[in-house]
Design a protein around this motif. Structure first.
Motif, PDB file in Angstrom:
ATOM      1  N   TYR B  97       0.843  -1.206   0.000  1.00 53.03           N
ATOM      2  CA  TYR B  97       0.000   0.000   0.000  1.00 53.03           C
ATOM      3  C   TYR B  97       0.875   1.251   0.000  1.00 53.03           C
ATOM      4  CZ  TYR B  97      -3.846   3.100   1.186  1.00 53.03           C
ATOM      5  OH  TYR B  97      -4.779   4.098   1.160  1.00 53.03           O
ATOM      6  N   ARG B 187      -7.235   5.581  -9.534  1.00 53.05           N
ATOM      7  CA  ARG B 187      -7.311   6.600  -8.476  1.00 53.05           C
ATOM      8  C   ARG B 187      -8.668   7.301  -8.508  1.00 53.05           C
ATOM      9  NH1 ARG B 187      -1.678   6.637  -6.889  1.00 53.05           N
ATOM     10  NH2 ARG B 187      -1.150   4.668  -7.861  1.00 53.05           N
ATOM     11  N   ILE B 190     -11.233   5.763  -6.279  1.00 50.43           N
ATOM     12  CA  ILE B 190     -11.040   6.081  -4.865  1.00 50.43           C
ATOM     13  C   ILE B 190     -11.515   7.508  -4.591  1.00 50.43           C
ATOM     14  CG2 ILE B 190      -9.343   6.223  -3.005  1.00 50.43           C
ATOM     15  CD1 ILE B 190      -7.634   4.238  -4.619  1.00 50.43           C
ATOM     16  N   GLU B 191     -11.166   8.414  -5.503  1.00 51.16           N
ATOM     17  CA  GLU B 191     -11.596   9.803  -5.325  1.00 51.16           C
ATOM     18  C   GLU B 191     -13.109   9.921  -5.375  1.00 51.16           C
ATOM     19  OE1 GLU B 191      -9.272  12.045  -8.134  1.00 51.16           O
ATOM     20  OE2 GLU B 191      -7.495  11.488  -6.960  1.00 51.16           O
ATOM     21  N   TYR B 194     -14.461   9.268  -2.070  1.00 50.91           N
ATOM     22  CA  TYR B 194     -14.326  10.436  -1.186  1.00 50.91           C
ATOM     23  C   TYR B 194     -15.416  11.457  -1.502  1.00 50.91           C
ATOM     24  CZ  TYR B 194      -9.676   8.856   0.235  1.00 50.91           C
ATOM     25  OH  TYR B 194      -8.636   8.143   0.740  1.00 50.91           O
ATOM     26  N   ARG B 200     -11.647   8.032   5.014  1.00 52.43           N
ATOM     27  CA  ARG B 200     -10.477   7.273   4.592  1.00 52.43           C
ATOM     28  C   ARG B 200     -10.662   5.768   4.751  1.00 52.43           C
ATOM     29  NH1 ARG B 200      -5.593   8.615   3.404  1.00 52.43           N
ATOM     30  NH2 ARG B 200      -5.522  10.760   2.745  1.00 52.43           N
ATOM     31  N   ALA B 203     -13.431   4.314   2.460  1.00 54.03           N
ATOM     32  CA  ALA B 203     -12.948   4.212   1.085  1.00 54.03           C
ATOM     33  C   ALA B 203     -12.003   3.016   0.947  1.00 54.03           C
ATOM     34  CB  ALA B 203     -12.230   5.495   0.689  1.00 54.03           C
ATOM     35  N   PHE B 204     -11.157   2.823   1.974  1.00 48.99           N
ATOM     36  CA  PHE B 204     -10.222   1.698   1.913  1.00 48.99           C
ATOM     37  C   PHE B 204     -10.958   0.359   1.964  1.00 48.99           C
ATOM     38  CE2 PHE B 204      -7.638  -1.491   4.111  1.00 48.99           C
ATOM     39  CZ  PHE B 204      -6.630  -1.620   3.180  1.00 48.99           C
ATOM     40  N   VAL B 207     -13.557   0.101  -1.210  1.00 55.91           N
ATOM     41  CA  VAL B 207     -13.085   0.265  -2.586  1.00 55.91           C
ATOM     42  C   VAL B 207     -11.697  -0.340  -2.802  1.00 55.91           C
ATOM     43  CG1 VAL B 207     -12.550   1.916  -4.409  1.00 55.91           C
ATOM     44  CG2 VAL B 207     -14.449   2.359  -2.855  1.00 55.91           C
ATOM     45  N   THR B 208     -10.699   0.182  -2.110  1.00 54.65           N
ATOM     46  CA  THR B 208      -9.324  -0.237  -2.391  1.00 54.65           C
ATOM     47  C   THR B 208      -9.101  -1.716  -2.074  1.00 54.65           C
ATOM     48  OG1 THR B 208      -8.750   1.979  -1.674  1.00 54.65           O
ATOM     49  CG2 THR B 208      -6.933   0.487  -2.147  1.00 54.65           C
TER      50      THR B 208
END
Lengths: 264, 286
Positions: B97, B187, B190-191, B194, B200, B203-204, B207-208
Motif C-alpha cells: 500500500y 485513483r 477512490i476519489e 471520497y 479514509r 474508502a479503503f 473500494v481499495t
C-alpha cells in the motif's frame, strides 16, 4: 492524517530493516576479530585473507563461475531461439502449450526438480558430471532468459525495423543478424546475467545433482556451515553479495525500458 | 545454408516454428517432463535391499506417506505454509500500500530494494540469521545485556526460527503481486468514494481493499506453493525435529536410499501444487 502516514512510513522502514538485518550483520561481523563470540573485538581483515589462501574455496569459486557461465550460455541460446519463434512467427498450433511448458521450471519446487533430475540421470546410467549439472542449471535459467528476450522482441515488433530491412532486399537471415540480434542484445545480456546469478547461487539443484567430485560455492558454504559458525563464511558471503549487487546493477543497466523501443 | 536459415526464421510453416522451439522443448522434455514422469512411475515401485528398486506395482508408498508416522509431517508442512502465507499477507499489505500510494519518487528505489535480499543467496541470509538467533548470538547478547533475560534462550531450531526464515524469504513474493494489483486500482474510483462522502477507512474497506483482492490471492498462491516444497529453511534454521515435506523427500534420496518412497512423497507435493494452481485458475476465471 499525516500521523497515519508517518506511522506507515515507520512501519515500512522497520520492515526493510528486517530484510536488511542479516546482510548488515554479515557485513559487520566479517570484520570482527573474534572467532566465536558475537561481541565486537576490533577490526580485522584476516577472514578475508584466509579466504584467498583457501585453495578448496578458490576451486569451488572457479567451479561455480564456470558452471554459471555454461548454464547462462546454454539458456541464452535456447531462450533466443524459443522466444524468436514465439514472438516473430505467425501463430501456430501448440504455441500455448510451449508457453505453459517454458514456465514450468519456475513453478516447480526445486526439491522436486532436483530429485527428479537425480533419479533420471542415475537410472539412465548417466554420470553426475559437470555437463549434467550445467544442463540442469540451464533448465532453471531458461524461464528468465525467455522472459527477458521475449519482452524485447515484442517491443521491437512495434518498430518493424526488420520488415523495413526486408523491404530493402535483406533476407530473413540478414535481417536477423544485422537488425534483430543487435537490437535484442541488451535483453540477451540482461537475461544471461540473470541466469548467471540464478545458477551461481543455486544450492538445491546442485545439492541433488552434483556428483561427489563437484563442489560449487553454495555447496562449499553449506558444508562449512555444518561445521559451525566461522567468521570466514561472513567474509565469503560479503564477497558473494558484492558480486550479486554488481550483477544486478549490470542487469539494470542492460534492462530494456518500455519506452526505449519506439526511440530507435 | 543462408536460405535454409531464412526459411527457419521466416516461420511461414509451423514446422519452422517447431524446429526453433525444439532445443528448448527437448531440454524441458528430458530434464523436466520425463524425470517427473519417472518419479511418478517410481512411486508405485517397491524398495529392495540396499536401495535397489523392485518393480512391483502397488500403493504401499502412498499408504506409508499417510500413516501415523508421516501424516504429521504433511500437516506440519501445510501448517507452516499456511502460517507463512498469512503472516506475509498481513505484514506485506501495508508495504504494498505504501509503495503504491505513498512512496512517490522513492517507489522504484524501494521496489529494487525489496528484491535485493531475495537475489542475495538464501543460504547466506539464513547463515546470518543463525548468527542473530544463536545461543551466543546477537539477539541473546542484546537481551542479556539490557536485562530482559537472565539466561540465553535457544531461538534457533524452533518453529519461531523456521517461521522467521520462511517469512523473511517469501515476503517479496507476497508484496510484489499485491503492489501490481494495487497499482491497477484507478485513483478516480477512490476519489469518487471520497466525493460521495466516504471517509479514509470506508474508502479503503469498500473500494481499495476489494479491488486489490486479485493481487492478494496471487500473492498468497505464490507464497503458499513454494513454501510447501521448501527445504533449506528447516535444514538450516529448524533441524530434524521439525522436518517438513521437502526435508523428508530429500532424506529419502540422500540418506535413507528409499527412492520409491521419496518419489511417492514428491508426487504428493506435485499433486498439491497442481491442485492449488487449478483451484487458483478456477477462482481467477469465476
Amino acid at each position: 492524517m499525516s500521523k497515519t502516514k508517518r506511522g506507515m512510513a515507520a512501519y515500512v522502514a522497520a520492515l526493510f530493516g528486517f530484510l536488511y538485518l542479516p546482510l548488515g550483520v554479515m557485513f559487520v561481523f566479517s570484520f570482527n576479530d573474534a572467532r566465536r563470540n558475537v561481541v565486537w573485538r576490533g577490526f580485522t581483515l584476516k577472514w578475508y585473507k584466509a579466504l584467498f589462501h583457501d585453495a578448496e574455496l578458490m576451486s569451488a569459486m572457479l567451479t561455480s563461475l564456470e558452471l554459471a557461465a555454461a548454464a547462462a550460455a546454454i539458456a541464452a541460446i535456447l531462450g533466443i531461439l524459443a522466444s524468436y519463434a514465439m514472438v516473430k512467427h505467425k501463430p501456430f498450433r501448440g504455441r500455448g502449450a510451449y508457453d505453459a511448458l517454458l514456465n514450468v521450471p519456475l513453478m516447480m519446487p526445486e526439491v522436486a526438480l532436483g530429485v527428479g533430475l537425480l533419479t533420471f540421470l542415475v537410472r539412465a546410467g548417466y554420470e553426475l558430471d559437470f555437463t549434467a549439472l550445467a544442463c540442469s542449471h540451464a533448465l532453471i535459467c531458461l524461464p528468465y532468459t525467455v522472459a527477458a528476450v521475449r519482452a524485447r522482441l515484442i517491443s521491437l515488433q512495434e518498430s518493424s525495423l526488420e520488415d523495413a530491412a526486408m523491404d530493402l532486399g535483406a533476407t530473413e537471415w540478414q535481417a536477423f543478424v544485422k537488425v534483430t540480434l543487435p537490437l535484442a542484445m541488451p535483453a540477451i545480456i540482461s537475461g544471461a546475467l540473470l541466469s548467471f546469478t540464478v545458477s551461481f547461487q543455486d544450492f538445491v539443484t546442485s545439492f541433488f545433482v552434483a556428483g561427489i567430485g563437484i563442489v560449487t560455492m553454495p555447496i562449499k558454504i553449506y558444508s562449512m556451515m555444518k561445521f559451525g559458525v566461522t567468521p570466514e563464511i561472513n567474509a565469503l558471503s560479503v564477497c558473494l553479495l558484492l558480486a550479486t549487487f554488481t550483477l544486478i546493477g549490470l542487469n539494470a543497466a542492460f534492462a530494456v525500458r518500455p519506452d526505449e523501443a519506439s526511440r530507435h | 545454408m543462408s536460405r535454409a536459415l531464412s526459411w527457419l526464421l521466416g516461420g511461414r510453416r509451423p514446422l519452422a516454428s517447431h524446429l526453433l522451439l525444439a532445443p528448448a522443448s527437448l531440454w524441458l522434455l528430458f530434464l523436466l517432463v520425463i524425470p517427473a514422469g519417472g518419479l511418478i512411475a517410481l512411486s508405485f515401485a517397491k524398495n529392495g535391499a540396499y536401495g535397489a528398486i523392485v518393480w512391483e506395482f502397488g500403493l504401499q508408498n502412498y499408504r506409508r506417506a499417510f500413516d501415523h508416522k508421516y501424516l504429521p509431517v504433511l500437516f506440519r508442512t501445510l501448517g507452516f505454509a499456511g502460517a507463512t502465507t498469512a503472516l506475509c499477507l498481513v505484514l506485506g499489505y501495508p508495504v504494498a500500500y505504501f509503495l503504491t500510494f505513498r512512496a512517490g519518487r522513492w517507489r522504484n528505489a524501494l521496489l529494487v530494494g525489496l528484491m535485493v535480499p531475495f537475489w542475495s543467496s538464501c543460504l547466506v541470509a539464513y547463515y546470518s540469521w543463525m548468527i542473530v538467533l544463536g545461543k551466543e548470538g546477537l539477539l541473546n547478547t542484546a537481551l542479556l545485556r539490557f536485562g530482559f533475560l537472565s539466561a540465553p534462550i535457544g531461538f534457533l531450531y524452533t518453529p519461531f526460527a523456521i517461521l522467521l526464515g520462511l517469512v523473511y524469504f517469501y515476503l517479496p513474493f507476497t508484496i510484489l503481486p499485491l503492489y501490481a494489483s494495487l497499482d491497477k486500482v484507478p485513483r478516480s474510483v477512490i476519489e469518487a468514494a471520497y466525493d460521495l462522502g466516504a471517509g479514509r477507512w470506508t474508502a479503503f474497506w469498500k473500494v481499495t481493499l476489494p479491488l486489490s483482492l486479485p493481487g492478494a490471492v496471487a500473492g498468497c498462491v505464490l507464497t503458499f506453493i513454494p513454501c510447501l516444497g521448501d527445504f533449506l529453511t528447516v535444514e538450516i534454521l529448524g533441524g530434524p525435529r521439525y522436518y517438513l515435506l521437502g526435508n523428508l523427500i530429500s532424506n529419502q534420496f540422500m540418506m535413507a536410499q528409499d527412492w520409491p518412497f521419496g518419489s511417492a512423497l514428491t508426487s504428493i507435493l506435485l499433486a498439491g501444487l497442481v491442485g492449488g494452481l487449478w483451484l487458483y485458475q478456477r477462482w481467477e476465471k469465476a
